[in-house]
Design an enzyme around this catalytic site. Structure first.
Site: not given
Length: 185
Positions: A20, A42, A50
């Site tokens: 990522y 988000e 995250w």
């Protein structure tokens, strides 16, 4: 072979996180489906890491029909309950409801602007901002305020700042990171 130097937050023990960081985070996104996906993810991150959301990303994609905007806009009470029972995702009722409400507002914004991409990038006149060490800014404050005015939820300034970083409006790769503009191979 020398190990690549990455941003300090990228967990080197999680290959998903490294991929990522290396291949997505901070790279400009102009595809509305991807912009929608990242906005939803988000929002679900609020209060969590995250990495937690990223580890559940495939389950989110499955649960939210590949982030097909029209399908998400059409979700009814039965589908919302199915999402709340899905062990693969974050099962927060408020976040699930917000994702559907935000989808409908996102669609309205596409109609107003021609695309969500146009809306998002108009804030910087299509230019990227380069800054590190922040969790919010005047830009994220303004975008957050506008999204809230339109009725979106889970779009506070800190969440929007993370979103803007994720989709490349803000490039926050650390100075030593190989992904910093101009260093990427």
């Amino acid at each position: 072979m020398t190990e690549k130097i990455r941003c300090s937050w990228a967990n080197p023990k999680n290959p998903l996180y490294i991929r990522y960081h290396d291949e997505e985070w901070g790279i400009p996104v102009h595809d509305d489906r991807r912009l929608f996906e990242m906005l939803v993810l988000e929002g679900f991150q609020a209060g969590l890491s995250w990495e937690c959301i990223l580890n559940k990303r495939e389950a989110f994609r499955r649960a939210f029909d590949g982030f097909d905007l029209e399908k998400v806009c059409a979700y009814d009470a039965e589908k919302l309950e199915a999402l709340r029972q899905d062990p693969g995702i974050v099962r927060n009722k408020l976040k699930i409801r917000a994702a559907v409400k935000n989808a409908r507002i996102f669609r309205d914004m596409q109609r107003e602007w021609g695309s969500f991409d146009r809306y998002l990038w108009h804030w910087t006149e299509g230019k990227r901002i380069h800054e590190t060490g922040q969790v919010r800014s005047e830009l994220s404050d303004a975008v957050s305020e506008d999204l809230k005015r339109r009725g979106m939820k889970f779009v506070g300034s800190v969440i929007i700042y993370s979103y803007l970083q994720a989709v490349g409006v803000i490039d926050s790769h650390e100075e030593t990171c190989f992904c910093r503009q101009g260093k990427r191979a």
